[in-house]
Write a protein that holds these residues in place. Structure first.
Motif, PDB file in Angstrom:
ATOM      1  N   MET A  84       4.746  -2.708  -6.089  1.00  0.00           N
ATOM      2  CA  MET A  84       4.893  -1.378  -5.534  1.00  0.00           C
ATOM      3  C   MET A  84       3.634  -0.525  -5.684  1.00  0.00           C
ATOM      4  SD  MET A  84       7.645  -0.682  -3.868  1.00  0.00           S
ATOM      5  CE  MET A  84       7.249  -2.234  -3.088  1.00  0.00           C
ATOM      6  N   LYS A  85       2.761  -0.903  -6.604  1.00  0.00           N
ATOM      7  CA  LYS A  85       1.566  -0.081  -6.819  1.00  0.00           C
ATOM      8  C   LYS A  85       0.760   0.057  -5.530  1.00  0.00           C
ATOM      9  CE  LYS A  85      -2.506   0.389  -9.793  1.00  0.00           C
ATOM     10  NZ  LYS A  85      -3.274  -0.182 -10.935  1.00  0.00           N
ATOM     11  N   ALA A  86       0.559  -1.056  -4.831  1.00  0.00           N
ATOM     12  CA  ALA A  86      -0.213  -1.021  -3.586  1.00  0.00           C
ATOM     13  C   ALA A  86       0.522  -0.249  -2.505  1.00  0.00           C
ATOM     14  CB  ALA A  86      -0.515  -2.442  -3.111  1.00  0.00           C
ATOM     15  N   VAL A  87       1.845  -0.437  -2.405  1.00  0.00           N
ATOM     16  CA  VAL A  87       2.635   0.282  -1.408  1.00  0.00           C
ATOM     17  C   VAL A  87       2.525   1.791  -1.622  1.00  0.00           C
ATOM     18  CG1 VAL A  87       4.995   0.774  -0.610  1.00  0.00           C
ATOM     19  CG2 VAL A  87       4.265  -1.595  -0.990  1.00  0.00           C
ATOM     20  N   GLU A  91       0.242   3.518  -3.248  1.00  0.00           N
ATOM     21  CA  GLU A  91      -1.104   4.016  -2.979  1.00  0.00           C
ATOM     22  C   GLU A  91      -1.342   4.143  -1.476  1.00  0.00           C
ATOM     23  OE1 GLU A  91      -4.993   5.392  -3.332  1.00  0.00           O
ATOM     24  OE2 GLU A  91      -3.254   5.436  -4.673  1.00  0.00           O
ATOM     25  N   THR A  92      -0.815   3.199  -0.688  1.00  0.00           N
ATOM     26  CA  THR A  92      -0.940   3.296   0.766  1.00  0.00           C
ATOM     27  C   THR A  92      -0.155   4.483   1.298  1.00  0.00           C
ATOM     28  OG1 THR A  92      -1.307   0.914   0.999  1.00  0.00           O
ATOM     29  CG2 THR A  92      -0.550   2.083   2.954  1.00  0.00           C
ATOM     30  N   ILE A  93       1.031   4.724   0.752  1.00  0.00           N
ATOM     31  CA  ILE A  93       1.790   5.915   1.145  1.00  0.00           C
ATOM     32  C   ILE A  93       0.973   7.172   0.885  1.00  0.00           C
ATOM     33  CG2 ILE A  93       3.825   7.337   0.652  1.00  0.00           C
ATOM     34  CD1 ILE A  93       5.343   4.762   0.004  1.00  0.00           C
ATOM     35  N   ARG A  94       0.394   7.256  -0.311  1.00  0.00           N
ATOM     36  CA  ARG A  94      -0.409   8.440  -0.644  1.00  0.00           C
ATOM     37  C   ARG A  94      -1.546   8.637   0.350  1.00  0.00           C
ATOM     38  NH1 ARG A  94      -4.998   9.785  -2.426  1.00  0.00           N
ATOM     39  NH2 ARG A  94      -5.663   7.617  -2.784  1.00  0.00           N
ATOM     40  N   GLU A  95      -2.271   7.568   0.636  1.00  0.00           N
ATOM     41  CA  GLU A  95      -3.390   7.678   1.575  1.00  0.00           C
ATOM     42  C   GLU A  95      -2.918   8.121   2.952  1.00  0.00           C
ATOM     43  OE1 GLU A  95      -6.196   4.247  -0.541  1.00  0.00           O
ATOM     44  OE2 GLU A  95      -5.258   3.858   1.408  1.00  0.00           O
ATOM     45  N   LEU A  96      -1.780   7.601   3.394  1.00  0.00           N
ATOM     46  CA  LEU A  96      -1.266   7.947   4.721  1.00  0.00           C
ATOM     47  C   LEU A  96      -0.792   9.394   4.803  1.00  0.00           C
ATOM     48  CD1 LEU A  96       0.665   4.690   5.649  1.00  0.00           C
ATOM     49  CD2 LEU A  96      -1.116   5.756   7.048  1.00  0.00           C
ATOM     50  N   THR A 135       8.996   8.395 -13.612  1.00  0.00           N
ATOM     51  CA  THR A 135      10.341   7.819 -13.484  1.00  0.00           C
ATOM     52  C   THR A 135      10.527   7.042 -12.184  1.00  0.00           C
ATOM     53  OG1 THR A 135      11.069   9.973 -12.625  1.00  0.00           O
ATOM     54  CG2 THR A 135      11.436   9.519 -14.969  1.00  0.00           C
ATOM     55  N   GLY A 136       9.450   6.874 -11.416  1.00  0.00           N
ATOM     56  CA  GLY A 136       9.517   6.014 -10.238  1.00  0.00           C
ATOM     57  C   GLY A 136       9.799   6.712  -8.929  1.00  0.00           C
ATOM     58  N   PHE A 137       9.904   8.042  -8.938  1.00  0.00           N
ATOM     59  CA  PHE A 137      10.156   8.758  -7.692  1.00  0.00           C
ATOM     60  C   PHE A 137       8.844   9.036  -6.962  1.00  0.00           C
ATOM     61  CE2 PHE A 137      13.992   9.816 -10.097  1.00  0.00           C
ATOM     62  CZ  PHE A 137      14.975   9.568  -9.137  1.00  0.00           C
ATOM     63  N   THR A 186      11.865   9.651  -2.357  1.00  0.00           N
ATOM     64  CA  THR A 186      12.503   8.341  -2.463  1.00  0.00           C
ATOM     65  C   THR A 186      12.136   7.764  -3.822  1.00  0.00           C
ATOM     66  OG1 THR A 186      12.939   6.244  -1.308  1.00  0.00           O
ATOM     67  CG2 THR A 186      10.641   6.978  -1.418  1.00  0.00           C
ATOM     68  N   HIS A 187      12.548   6.519  -4.060  1.00  0.00           N
ATOM     69  CA  HIS A 187      12.293   5.882  -5.349  1.00  0.00           C
ATOM     70  C   HIS A 187      11.694   4.503  -5.128  1.00  0.00           C
ATOM     71  CE1 HIS A 187      13.141   4.080  -9.337  1.00  0.00           C
ATOM     72  NE2 HIS A 187      13.085   5.335  -9.771  1.00  0.00           N
ATOM     73  N   GLU A 188      10.937   4.049  -6.121  1.00  0.00           N
ATOM     74  CA  GLU A 188      10.351   2.709  -6.057  1.00  0.00           C
ATOM     75  C   GLU A 188      11.408   1.643  -5.756  1.00  0.00           C
ATOM     76  OE1 GLU A 188       8.481   2.028  -9.772  1.00  0.00           O
ATOM     77  OE2 GLU A 188       7.031   3.652  -9.552  1.00  0.00           O
ATOM     78  N   ALA A 189      12.619   1.830  -6.285  1.00  0.00           N
ATOM     79  CA  ALA A 189      13.671   0.823  -6.093  1.00  0.00           C
ATOM     80  C   ALA A 189      14.037   0.676  -4.619  1.00  0.00           C
ATOM     81  CB  ALA A 189      14.906   1.197  -6.913  1.00  0.00           C
ATOM     82  N   SER A 190      14.093   1.784  -3.906  1.00  0.00           N
ATOM     83  CA  SER A 190      14.416   1.742  -2.489  1.00  0.00           C
ATOM     84  C   SER A 190      13.281   1.108  -1.682  1.00  0.00           C
ATOM     85  CB  SER A 190      14.708   3.149  -1.970  1.00  0.00           C
ATOM     86  OG  SER A 190      15.118   3.116  -0.627  1.00  0.00           O
ATOM     87  N   LEU A 191      12.042   1.457  -2.036  1.00  0.00           N
ATOM     88  CA  LEU A 191      10.896   0.845  -1.373  1.00  0.00           C
ATOM     89  C   LEU A 191      10.875  -0.660  -1.610  1.00  0.00           C
ATOM     90  CD1 LEU A 191       8.243   3.533  -2.373  1.00  0.00           C
ATOM     91  CD2 LEU A 191       9.212   3.190  -0.089  1.00  0.00           C
TER      92      LEU A 191
END
Length: 345
Positions: A1-4, A6-11, A172-174, A319-324
């Protein structure tokens, strides 16, 4: 999820409301190039990447890079601005938000979106008056008290206004940010491509990154007649009466356009069950997707919809890391399986 993430942040930090998506699409294009993915650009600006498969029957996945925003509707005698919405949202969802006005010369002017009677010390209607297009204004961060001074600063009717995303990833993963709809899904597909490009997929798979979804006509043209399955990867809508949550992948059975393909939906749920992927099936009452737009445009495709659960959609979303992770996992196993008509449900 770390890469996902970081890509969300950049977008989300690239402003891209509907009609102003060139920079975000360039980001996606550069990601395709970096991975050596074959792609083409459509006339509306959308991008279609192609991953070859064993069958020429095409499975298309789409996510949209366009977000909510606004245009300058009027320059008021006070020098402030009124807005015309890009996409559908409540005016209360942007009240108090910092913003940027994008001028024709490419420069920006910062500001804040406020209710006209914002001060409780000077008005008795601050807490009672409905927010609407006539009383929500942009207070610009320039010295301007007249319309002429604002125009001298280079601001005009039709200039794009974008909202501060305020991206936060909590311990907490949000993930909290504006524009998770639908940049969270774009990020998932960009990260999944890294794995899929080295796989022998059962079907040629295309990734369509659309740019007019928020106004209803993104993803409805420009793809091959050989597309048999059209899957929108878009947010699950959370709220009162909804089944979806921030910790599972949301599978849509029906939205305002009608039901999605039943066999595809059953395939999603069967795969989630067999791979222990947490999921929820839901109905989104006030919702449409690029998949429903494609069907409405007359394309003969089987259409489906799934995505991460997004809380407070079209507002300050979360959202949360778990959903991603659940969405990532379901998409991954789905793309590696043959189409419905070649499986026993």
């Amino acid at each position: 999820m770390k890469a996902v993430i970081e890509t969300i942040r950049e977008l989300v930090e690239i402003p891209s409301p509907t009609g102003f998506t060139a920079h975000a699409l360039t980001y996606v294009e550069n990601r395709f190039k970096a991975e050596g993915i074959t792609y083409k650009k459509l006339e509306k600006g959308a991008l279609i990447a192609t991953l070859p498969g064993q069958s020429s029957r095409i499975r298309l996945l789409t996510a949209h890079v366009d977000t909510l925003g606004a245009m300058v509707k009027e320059i008021l005698p006070t020098g402030r601005l009124t807005l015309s919405q890009l996409g559908g949202y409540a005016w209360t969802a942007i009240e108090g938000e910092n913003c940027l006005v994008h001028k024709m010369d490419g420069q920006t002017v910062s500001g804040t979106i406020l209710f006209h009677h914002s001060s409780v010390h000077t008005s008795r209607v601050t807490n009672t008056e409905e927010r609407n297009a006539t009383n929500i204004e942009v207070r610009l961060d320039i010295r301007s008290t007249t319309a002429e001074e604002t125009r001298v600063a280079g601001i005009e009717v039709g200039d794009i206004v974008t909202f501060d995303p305020r991206f936060i990833h909590t311990e907490t993963g949000f993930v909290k940010s504006r524009h998770l709809d639908d940049k969270a899904s774009v990020a998932l597909l960009l990260e999944l491509i890294k794995e899929w490009k080295n796989e022998t997929l059962p079907h040629t798979t295309q990734i369509l990154i659309s740019n007019y979804e928020e106004v209803g006509f993104g993803g409805n043209a420009g793809f091959s007649e050989d597309v048999a399955e059209y899957i929108a990867v878009d947010m699950g809508a959370l709220g009162e009466g909804q089944h979806s949550d921030e910790y599972t992948v949301s599978i849509c059975a029906k939205d305002s356009s009608g039901p999605y393909d039943l066999a595809l939906r059953h395939q999603f749920t069967r795969l989630a069950q067999s791979h222990s992927i947490p999921y929820k099936v839901d109905i989104y009452p006030y919702y449409g997707s690029d998949a429903s737009a494609a069907v409405s445009a007359g394309h003969d495709v089987r259409h489906g919809l799934l995505g991460p659960g997004i809380e407070s959609s079209h507002s300050y979303e979360r959202t949360h890391e778990a959903s991603l992770q659940a969405t990532y996992d379901l998409l991954n196993v789905f793309v590696k399986e043959k189409m419905n008509d070649e499986n026993t449900l």
